[in-house]
Design a protein around this motif. Structure first.
Motif: not given
Lengths: 150, 984
Positions: A43, A47-48, A50, A52, B345, B349, B384-388, B390-391
């Protein structure tokens, strides 16, 4: 509202400390460690915190060369968990005196001490840093007292 | 810093220096052999034992299995040294995880440590207990020792907080502990009010868990939580040490918010919060939100933002429970949308998450606000962040409805082309469910799903195309169109395999419907040409399809027979068996009679729910996190119902009962088909039953959602441990009770710790109560709660209602007092056994105590003196009641008072009760005659009374009461006779 596990991972993906609050076989644990190690170090910094993963959320934060990684249920509060990590690091910092990765590797008892005073069975028990430090110092004293007797 | 063990340090250094995995492995192996050897020595010193166990722990952490050392760990635990014990427990924890059956071997030493007089050792044992997984038997065994710490007046807060969390772990493995120890809850709840924030924090977690099972017993927790929050957030009573990045005790605050959320499951349960507390809670929330938002906007460090952020989101979540008006939701959604573009970020999220929560509310209030920011939301799909990403996908899924489904699906389909591998399957599932849920037009549905398959066929779950088949089978009207679309894609020659599977089924089943545009033979070759490039699972679907073609078209029979023959040599059993059976069928010498019997039309599917729902993950769960009153939800359920089923299943299912399903030969995944075929109860009826069974849980929206969600909602809703509440009053309750049935104010209860003074003011049918609690002890009373619980026989139509005007403070310092104000409104007649119960919980000097008292708020307290009546008028009315109501209007009792009475005494007593004594009406001057008016909100009643005292012994009394309200006279007679026979 409980943390499932805490893993300390080096940037190279080496495990530095683990604490499991759920019962798993060594095989399952290793699988989780592998998955986490494949995911988190990749990561990017902005990036955040968190991500999932399957049916739970992984909250992580990087301090210098170490990743602190927690897993919680999907309906848990992410930032609380992030702050528990922060608190843990702060307390270790005071307890070791400027903690670094090597301290944790060679003196993992203290890291466990602090963790046990902060969290029981995945649930936070004490939010006050001085309370935890007091307790850990007491235990350290007990230990060094014992080794002098020897 | 504890001293280091040289050998251990050396070992760790070696491991660190290992350049390759192989080298590390060798080092570990040689160390394991060395340790094993050392353990065989008889005179191993404690220090060495500890060192080797440390090494084993380290080796385990590296990911290796450990098969020995349990005995040594036990040995180490016997030592009196703290550090030995500490290491021993870490190791035992590990060995027991590997083999739980070892537990009996260490129970003795564990108990010894729990009983130890050294607090540190108790702590170690508690830590260890909390990490075990138990069967209910051993949980029971330890629970009482753990509870001992919670109850103990001498145990330190530190020990108690550990005991609380250990208890939580025990409850988690065996909730029966609550049923077997019902009195524990009352002892645990007051700990929330503890001065020690750590103890308060731990108690919160424990009570929050208990409340899911025994909501009522935890009620006092609401007042304690509100009071604690008020002290911390509003009054700022928080030690500097507990501040964390500018927030006072943020963890505790969030836990308390959480607890309140659990205690207030929805707005209908408004009786949990009295007006006083509700006002306080709103103040707390508004202060928390304002200060957190300020911190979010400024240029603070990320820690400050995180901390204020978690308080903010917890507060918002609670606010939604307290004030769930759609207007509020709209505002919240709007505010959140403006937060979307924030640079931080994590905030982005969480904002996305919060948005999907708000949008998932059954009243749809938030959806509108979000729809306005739709473009911004969609943009984040390309973050670019997969967490974002998905949310974002979750938000899009939740805000989609029948009005925008077509554009959403279109956008998602175009996103699918560029989505990364990890997201594709997720996007595909969501498109598929949305298309089915909100489709207005069956043709659109089919073309959307076919497009989905053609675009992302290799990434979609099997359930997606299986669902398409189910719907096509059940809907005659779309079958030909589906076949045509399939042919269209097949003709391009470039399609994923799931398209081949769907086409195989569709053409095999319904291909005859499109013979005009695409002759059967062409259909066959479209499929046949791909056969040898197809995977085994596609082949096993193609084979039965070809069997169907065989029945229909003579021209291609030789080719099909050839293929079957060829595949009888397949290395795959499934294919081989099919081929063998089919080739036997077609070559049988019975003019294809058996073949025709086997190849029949597909019967309609009986399952109406989509198997995809279980694949939606957490999105569906959102819908369950809000529970609103029934009304809006019912209308929404109907909407859903119509949307989901009617447009797609138009004609077929009406009137025709589903025939038994055929043997599901053509499925390599029997699990899926089985679950489709074993017809579950229809959605509506199961929903109805779940609603009836659990009135609290009106979230049965998606019964078929994943099991995790479902169990969650069950936990919350059903207080599964309903215990009969038989009131057992504290000793000496009678004295105060009868005193205050007699008088309107006085001392209600008194013991060595506190004194309760009771004051009552009558105002028609309302009785204003004021209870003053004084602390007589030399120490502070904390965790003080007083709850009045109604005890009416009928819950739906209670005889009176209670409303709290003011709650007492939860902390009463030595020599101080606090008051509680409650209004009792009499609605109709209630008997003396139905009066409210007062439960007091408090901690004083470390001891938790509970007092239960019967409130002297009898119905007679709403009586006021009637107008003076002349002799004639009195007897006219007396006789009127007799003639109009007969026996129903009169109550009479002859009883013996428990002490000698005088007419003057009795006169005074009746006056206090609220009667107007009418003098000189009765020929006998010793007899008393009174009149009064009793108020209830439903009716007022005149009450006439005659009391005759035996002048010779002064104890025998005959009491006669006549009332205009049926049933009332007996209640008055009972109250007065009870008072006269029992007053101390």
């Amino acid at each position: 509202m409980a943390i499932k596990y805490l893993i300390l991972l080096s940037r190279q993906g080496k495990v530095r400390l683990t604490k499991w609050y759920i019962t798993l076989s060594q095989k399952e644990k290793q699988r989780i460690v592998r998955e986490v190690a494949a995911m988190i170090p990749l990561r990017k910094p902005k990036m955040c915190n968190v991500i999932e993963h399957k049916d739970s959320k992984i909250i992580y934060r990087r301090y210098a060369s170490l990743f602190f990684i927690c897993s919680v249920d999907n309906d848990d509060n992410e930032l609380i968990t992030l702050d528990i990590i922060q608190r843990y690091v702060e307390i270790m910092d005071k307890s070791y005196g400027n903690v670094c990765e090597l301290d944790i590797i060679f003196n993992f008892q203290t890291a466990y001490h602090v963790l046990d005073e902060l969290i029981i069975d995945g649930v936070i028990q004490e939010s006050s840093a001085s309370e935890v430090l007091k307790k850990v110092a007491q235990q350290d004293q007990l230990e060094s007292g014992e080794s002098l007797q020897r | 810093m504890p001293p280091q063990m040289k050998g251990l340090v050396q070992f760790i250094t070696d491991i660190r220096n290992a350049k390759e995995v192989e080298q590390e492995h060798q080092r570990v192996q040689s160390e394991l052999i060395h340790i094993q050897k050392q353990f065989q020595q008889s005179n191993l010193s404690a220090y060495h034992r500890k060192k080797y166990i440390c090494k084993l722990l380290y080796i385990y952490m590296l990911g290796n299995d450990i098969s020995f050392g349990f005995q040594e760990a036990v040995q180490l635990g016997i030592s009196k040294n703290y550090s030995d014990k500490f290491i021993s427990y870490i190791a035992l924890d590990l060995y027991l995880q590997l083999d739980p059956t070892l537990l009996p071997l260490i129970i003795q030493s564990l108990k010894r440590d729990l009983d130890s007089s050294v607090e540190e050792i108790n702590c170690l044992a508690l830590h260890f207990l909390s990490s075990l997984s138990y069967d209910s038997e051993s949980a029971e065994e330890f629970a009482s020792s753990v509870f001992k710490f919670i109850r103990s007046p001498t145990a330190s807060p530190m020990l108690k907080k550990k005991a609380c969390l250990t208890m939580l772990a025990l409850f988690k493995s065996s909730i029966e502990l609550l049923t077997t120890n019902p009195d524990w809850i009352a002892r645990i709840v007051p700990l929330i009010g503890s001065d020690s924030l750590g103890l308060s924090l731990s108690a919160c977690s424990l009570v929050e868990y208990i409340a899911r099972f025994d909501h009522d017993a935890c009620r006092p927790a609401v007042i304690l939580a509100v009071d604690k929050l008020y002290r911390i957030v509003v009054k700022g009573e928080c030690s500097q040490d507990a501040y964390f990045y500018g927030k006072p005790a943020p963890w505790l605050v969030c836990k308390l918010f959480n607890l309140l959320e659990t205690m207030i499951p929805d707005v209908t349960s408004s009786d949990v919060l009295d007006t006083d507390s509700l006002h306080k809670v709103k103040e707390i929330i508004s202060i928390s939100i304002t200060s957190a938002v300020n911190n979010q906007n400024g240029s603070h460090s990320s820690e400050v933002k995180n901390t204020s952020g978690f308080v903010l989101f917890s507060a918002l979540s609670l606010a939604a429970h307290i004030d769930p008006s759609p207007d509020q939701a709209f505002k919240a959604a709007e505010a959140l949308c403006s937060l979307l573009e924030t640079a931080d970020i994590n905030s982005r999220y969480l904002t996305l998450h919060a948005l999907s929560k708000i949008a998932a509310r059954p009243d749809n209030a938030g959806v509108k606000a979000i729809t306005n920011s739709f473009q911004i939301v969609f943009k984040f799909l390309r973050d670019r962040d997969v967490s974002i990403r998905r949310a974002t996908l979750d938000v899009i899924y939740v805000i989609c409805d029948s009005s925008n489904v077509e554009s959403v699906c279109k956008d998602l389909l175009s996103y699918l082309a560029i989505a990364d591998f990890a997201m594709k399957s997720d996007v595909a599932v969501k498109i598929s469910v949305l298309a089915e849920k909100y489709a207005k037009d069956a043709y659109w549905y089919v073309s959307t799903i076919m497009k989905l398959l053609s675009l992302a066929g290799n990434f979609v779950e099997d359930e997606v195309w299986q669902r398409l088949i189910q719907i096509a089978v059940n809907n005659d009207s779309i079958q030909s169109m589906a076949c045509q679309t399939a042919v269209k894609y097949l003709r391009t020659g470039n399609y994923p395999e799931s398209m081949l599977k769907v086409s195989a089924f569709l053409l095999g089943e319904f291909g005859t419907q499109i013979e005009k545009t695409c002759p059967g033979v062409e259909q066959f070759y479209l499929l046949y040409d791909r056969y040898f490039q197809a995977t085994l699972s596609a082949r096993s679907r193609l084979l039965p399809c070809f069997l169907k073609f065989y029945c229909r078209y003579d021209g291609i029979r030789p080719q099909i027979i050839d293929l079957f023959e060829q595949e009888t040599n397949s290395f795959n059993l499934e294919i081989q068996q099919r081929a063998l059976e089919y080739s036997k069928l077609v070559t049988m010498n019975d003019k294809h009679a058996l073949l025709r019997a086997v190849v029949t039309k597909m019967p309609p599917f009986t399952s109406r729910s989509s198997p995809l729902i279980s694949r939606l993950g957490n999105v569906e769960g959102l819908k369950q996190s809000f529970k609103l009153p029934d009304v809006p939800q019912i209308s929404m359920l109907q909407d859903h119902h119509q949307n989901l089923i009617e447009p797609l299943q138009v004609s077929k299912n009406t009137g025709r009962a589903a025939p038994p399903p055929p043997p599901s030969r053509h499925s390599t995944k029997p699990g899926v088909l089985d679950s489709l075929i074993s017809s579950p109860p229809s959605r509506m009826s199961s929903r109805a039953s779940s609603r009836a069974a659990t009135p609290l849980n009106n979230s049965g929206l998606m019964n078929h959602s994943s099991s995790g969600l479902f169990s969650n909602s069950e936990n919350r809703s059903t207080s599964s441990l309903v215990r009969p509440h038989i009131p057992v009053f504290s000793p000496n309750w009678e004295e105060g009770y009868y005193r205050l049935v007699h008088f309107d104010q006085g001392i209600f209860y008194e013991n060595s710790i506190m004194k309760v003074v009771y004051r009552l003011k009558r105002e028609k049918s309302t009785v204003h109560l004021q209870l003053t609690y004084s602390n007589k002890s030399p120490s502070t009373i904390s965790g003080f709660t007083c709850t009045l619980t109604p005890n009416c026989k009928s819950v739906t139509d209670p005889g009176y209602t209670l409303s709290t005007i003011k709650n007492p403070d939860t902390m009463v310092y030595a020599g101080e007092r606090t008051t509680q104000m409650v209004d009792v409104v009499a609605k109709s007649i209630y008997t003396n056994s139905e009066v409210p119960l007062l439960t007091m919980n408090y901690i004083c000097g470390g001891v938790t105590s509970t007092l239960k008292l019967k409130m002297p708020t009898v119905l007679l307290k709403t009586l006021v003196p009637g107008a003076a009546l002349s002799k004639d008028m009195f007897f006219t009315r007396w006789n009127q009641i007799g003639t109009n109501l007969g026996n129903a209007g009169e109550g009479q009792k002859i009883f013996r008072a428990n002490r000698k009475q005088t007419p003057a005494n009795l006169k005074r007593l009746l006056e206090l009760a609220g009667f107007n004594n009418l003098l000189d009406l009765d020929p006998n001057p010793d007899n008393l005659v009174c009149a009064g008016i009793l108020h209830t909100t439903s009716a007022n009643s005149a009450c006439l009374l005659r009391l005759e005292l035996n002048p010779t012994d002064l104890v025998m009394i005959r009491l006669t009461v006549r009332c205009t309200l049926v049933g009332l006279s007996n209640v008055i007679v009972d109250t007065l006779s009870d008072l006269l026979t029992n007053e101390l």
